[in-house]
Write a protein that holds these residues in place. Structure first.
Motif, PDB file in Angstrom:
ATOM      1  N   SER A   1      40.602  12.172  28.130  1.00 55.15           N
ATOM      2  CA  SER A   1      40.877  11.271  27.323  1.00 55.15           C
ATOM      3  C   SER A   1      42.486  11.877  26.935  1.00 55.15           C
ATOM      4  O   SER A   1      43.017  10.943  26.269  1.00 55.15           O
ATOM      5  CB  SER A   1      40.106  11.017  26.206  1.00 55.15           C
ATOM      6  OG  SER A   1      38.725  10.696  26.716  1.00 55.15           O
TER       7      SER A   1
ATOM      8  N   ARG B   1      31.833   5.189  25.515  1.00 58.81           N
ATOM      9  CA  ARG B   1      33.305   5.100  25.644  1.00 58.81           C
ATOM     10  C   ARG B   1      33.969   6.510  25.918  1.00 58.81           C
ATOM     11  O   ARG B   1      33.255   7.497  25.597  1.00 58.81           O
ATOM     12  CB  ARG B   1      33.451   4.360  24.275  1.00 58.81           C
ATOM     13  CG  ARG B   1      33.521   5.101  23.059  1.00 58.81           C
ATOM     14  CD  ARG B   1      34.460   6.183  22.615  1.00 58.81           C
ATOM     15  NE  ARG B   1      34.237   6.908  21.482  1.00 58.81           N
ATOM     16  CZ  ARG B   1      34.491   6.552  20.221  1.00 58.81           C
ATOM     17  NH1 ARG B   1      35.109   5.302  20.242  1.00 58.81           N
ATOM     18  NH2 ARG B   1      34.220   7.222  19.201  1.00 58.81           N
ATOM     19  N   SER B   2      35.098   6.194  25.819  1.00 54.37           N
ATOM     20  CA  SER B   2      36.015   7.374  26.393  1.00 54.37           C
ATOM     21  C   SER B   2      37.236   7.337  25.160  1.00 54.37           C
ATOM     22  O   SER B   2      37.330   6.113  24.519  1.00 54.37           O
ATOM     23  CB  SER B   2      36.807   7.373  27.681  1.00 54.37           C
ATOM     24  OG  SER B   2      37.780   8.609  27.868  1.00 54.37           O
TER      25      SER B   2
ATOM     26  N   VAL C   1      33.301   3.348  28.906  1.00 56.46           N
ATOM     27  CA  VAL C   1      33.111   4.088  30.228  1.00 56.46           C
ATOM     28  C   VAL C   1      32.827   3.129  31.283  1.00 56.46           C
ATOM     29  O   VAL C   1      33.379   3.420  32.454  1.00 56.46           O
ATOM     30  CB  VAL C   1      32.109   5.015  30.097  1.00 56.46           C
ATOM     31  CG1 VAL C   1      31.761   5.948  31.512  1.00 56.46           C
ATOM     32  CG2 VAL C   1      32.598   6.199  28.919  1.00 56.46           C
TER      33      VAL C   1
ATOM     34  N   PRO D   1      32.504   1.267  36.620  1.00 58.08           N
ATOM     35  CA  PRO D   1      32.362   2.794  36.058  1.00 58.08           C
ATOM     36  C   PRO D   1      33.744   3.299  35.995  1.00 58.08           C
ATOM     37  O   PRO D   1      34.482   3.152  37.049  1.00 58.08           O
ATOM     38  CB  PRO D   1      31.395   3.468  36.751  1.00 58.08           C
ATOM     39  CG  PRO D   1      30.470   2.571  37.446  1.00 58.08           C
ATOM     40  CD  PRO D   1      31.296   1.308  37.839  1.00 58.08           C
ATOM     41  N   GLN D   2      34.252   3.897  35.115  1.00 62.09           N
ATOM     42  CA  GLN D   2      35.443   4.647  34.888  1.00 62.09           C
ATOM     43  C   GLN D   2      35.187   6.116  34.785  1.00 62.09           C
ATOM     44  O   GLN D   2      34.455   6.492  33.979  1.00 62.09           O
ATOM     45  CB  GLN D   2      36.365   4.350  33.642  1.00 62.09           C
ATOM     46  CG  GLN D   2      36.630   2.504  33.399  1.00 62.09           C
ATOM     47  CD  GLN D   2      37.242   2.101  34.868  1.00 62.09           C
ATOM     48  OE1 GLN D   2      38.088   2.704  34.985  1.00 62.09           O
ATOM     49  NE2 GLN D   2      36.679   1.113  35.396  1.00 62.09           N
ATOM     50  N   TYR D   3      35.510   6.726  35.791  1.00 61.43           N
ATOM     51  CA  TYR D   3      35.162   8.337  35.875  1.00 61.43           C
ATOM     52  C   TYR D   3      36.211   9.370  35.408  1.00 61.43           C
ATOM     53  O   TYR D   3      35.989  10.481  35.398  1.00 61.43           O
ATOM     54  CB  TYR D   3      35.045   8.456  37.404  1.00 61.43           C
ATOM     55  CG  TYR D   3      33.992   7.884  37.891  1.00 61.43           C
ATOM     56  CD1 TYR D   3      32.507   7.930  37.788  1.00 61.43           C
ATOM     57  CD2 TYR D   3      34.125   6.605  38.921  1.00 61.43           C
ATOM     58  CE1 TYR D   3      31.577   7.279  38.338  1.00 61.43           C
ATOM     59  CE2 TYR D   3      33.112   6.087  39.451  1.00 61.43           C
ATOM     60  CZ  TYR D   3      31.813   6.565  39.199  1.00 61.43           C
ATOM     61  OH  TYR D   3      30.707   5.762  39.672  1.00 61.43           O
TER      62      TYR D   3
ATOM     63  N   ASN E   1      37.445  10.841  32.283  1.00 62.87           N
ATOM     64  CA  ASN E   1      37.144  11.073  30.871  1.00 62.87           C
ATOM     65  C   ASN E   1      37.972  11.931  30.413  1.00 62.87           C
ATOM     66  O   ASN E   1      37.749  12.499  29.301  1.00 62.87           O
ATOM     67  CB  ASN E   1      35.931  11.586  30.538  1.00 62.87           C
ATOM     68  CG  ASN E   1      34.532  10.436  30.979  1.00 62.87           C
ATOM     69  OD1 ASN E   1      35.108   9.140  30.923  1.00 62.87           O
ATOM     70  ND2 ASN E   1      33.437  10.495  30.915  1.00 62.87           N
TER      71      ASN E   1
ATOM     72  N   ALA F   1      35.102  11.383  24.359  1.00 64.42           N
ATOM     73  CA  ALA F   1      34.450  10.662  25.281  1.00 64.42           C
ATOM     74  C   ALA F   1      32.791  10.987  25.186  1.00 64.42           C
ATOM     75  O   ALA F   1      32.591  12.091  24.691  1.00 64.42           O
ATOM     76  CB  ALA F   1      34.639  11.197  26.804  1.00 64.42           C
TER      77      ALA F   1
END
Length: 455
Positions: free
Chosen positions: A267, A292-293, A255, A261-263, A265, A288
């Motif tokens: 997936s 992690r996602s 994530v 940050p990766q917003y 999610n 997610a």
């Protein structure tokens, strides 16, 4: 930093795009639907042959052992079971407890690493947060798990009581064998990762209980507490294999990637052609979590098989519930795609799933209704024709009465004097005249002829 994260994310996306080309064809060409290493079945997306797995799902079959061992990650985790339905891998860490390297300052604490399933970025595996615990043994020390950047995730401190004279420690308690008192503590792991940094702090009372840090499947420690807390068995208990449950996901990535940050999610791929889930009878589920996602595939309810394969290659197939021993049906069980139907036997009605089938009178009621309708119809027709016949008879009797009153008496007198009657019939009836000299008629016949052929 942002540019580095963007490049890393682009590389991951390219890898997933390459995988999508394999997923579109189902099972890679030349690969078996299922393989086997020792006693463990290996099904796609896993594989033990080159090119027969998705990225990150390649396993190693160690054939130098007898029986062969199926290994994962850095070579210390032996796979015991792979579950496609639960998206888990149950393994055992044959290295035992985490190897703690003593600190350089001569203290009793030290550092170590639990890194069984990869370096993290892009690894499909993480420690299951719901099926494992951090277990620390020792006396008056503390064990802590850290993430990649040194952030503390979870820790606990086992405590050993001493008596009033400081003569010895008290490590035997009733009830919970790892409650924090008695040389053992355990805590849930809130963030599942593929690896952890481990720290064991200095100990106040060394040697009373074996000092160890383990990531173990829930319930395992309680079964082996007597051995693991026995200081005379320290060397063997530290090497005892430890079971652990891993969760896995397709297209897994942290994530927080490279500090950014990766917003997103969401997936599951919006484009089903790029999904590992075969759209026929399988579904995509978001996987997610805190670290992690990713996503996993599941067969739809009422189906079983491998959701990562096409149906003709061992994918999700309909379950015939009528053949399952656990299916409850007190009537006739009829299998349907993804489900089944339970109906009462012929001639009964009700709820067959609970055994409430009763004799049905529907057919009898219908028969009675039809029969009654037909009977009423016959009665109605009979009444119609009878009424018409009565009316005709009444009309005839009325004409006869009028005949007798007006002309019957005269005709009767003529009949007594003559034995022959001549009638003149109109030509419209087919003849010009008829002379019947020898025929004798009754009074009623005279009336009927006179009503048709009046003189």
């Amino acid at each position: 930093m942002a540019a580095t994260a963007a490049v890393a994310l682009l590389l991951l996306q390219q890898l997933w795009s390459a995988e999508a080309q394999v997923w579109d064809t189902g099972l890679p060409q030349g690969c078996p639907e299922s393989d086997k290493c020792g006693n463990v079945n290996v099904s796609f997306p896993f594989g033990i042959r080159a090119g027969c797995s998705l990225r990150g799902f390649q396993l190693i079959c160690d054939t130098t052992r007898n029986p062969p061992r199926l290994m994962i990650g850095n070579g210390t985790l032996q796979v015991l079971e792979i579950s496609l339905a639960n998206s888990t891998v149950r393994a055992t860490d044959i290295a035992g407890a985490v190897n703690i390297t003593n600190a350089n300052d001569g203290g009793l604490g030290g550092n170590g690493t639990w890194g069984g399933v990869g370096d993290g970025d892009g690894s499909p595996y993480v420690v299951s947060e719901s099926r494992n615990k951090l277990v620390v043994t020792g006396c008056n020390t503390m064990g802590i798990l850290f993430g990649k950047n040194g952030n503390a995730i979870v820790g606990c401190s086992p405590f050993c009581s001493i008596n009033d004279y400081w003569a010895s420690s008290v490590t035997s308690i009733s009830g919970d064998k790892c409650s924090g008192v008695g040389g053992c503590c355990q805590m849930p792991i809130p963030i599942g990762r593929p690896n952890y940094h481990v720290k064991l702090s200095d100990q106040v009372m060394s040697g009373q209980v074996p000092n160890a840090v383990r990531i173990a499947e829930m319930g395992w420690f309680e079964e082996h507490a007597a051995e693991l807390l026995n200081k005379s068995l320290t060397d063997t208990s530290l090497k005892m294999p430890v079971p652990v449950v891993l969760e896995w996901a397709v297209a897994s990535y942290p994530v927080i990637l490279s500090g950014v940050p990766q917003y997103d999610n969401s997936s599951c791929p919006t484009n089903t052609s790029k999904s590992a889930c075969k759209v026929l009878n399988s579904q995509c589920h978001n996987a997610a979590g805190n670290y992690r996602s990713g996503y996993v595939c599941r067969c739809q309810e009422g189906y079983e098989g491998n959701p990562y394969l096409l149906p003709n290659a061992g994918g999700c197939q309909d379950i015939d519930e009528c053949k399952l021993s656990g299916t409850v049906c007190f009537g006739e069980c009829i299998n349907t795609p993804g489900s089944f139907f339970c109906q009462c036997p012929h001639g009964t009605s009700g709820n067959a799933t609970i055994g409430d089938c009763r004799k049905s009178y529907t057919g009898l009621s219908v028969g009675i209704g039809v029969g009654s309708g037909a009977g009423l119809l016959v009665v109605a027709l009979g009444a119609f024709f009878l009424t018409r016949k009565i009316k005709r008879r009444r009309a005839r009797m009325l004409r006869l009465t009028f005949f007798r009153q007006n002309r019957g008496h005269l005709l009767q007198q003529l009949k007594s004097k003559e034995n022959h009657v001549s009638w003149s019939i109109p030509a419209s009836e087919g003849t010009s005249s008829i002379d019947e000299s020898t025929r004798q008629y009754s009074l009623e016949e005279e009336y009927l002829l006179s009503s048709r052929y009046p003189r």
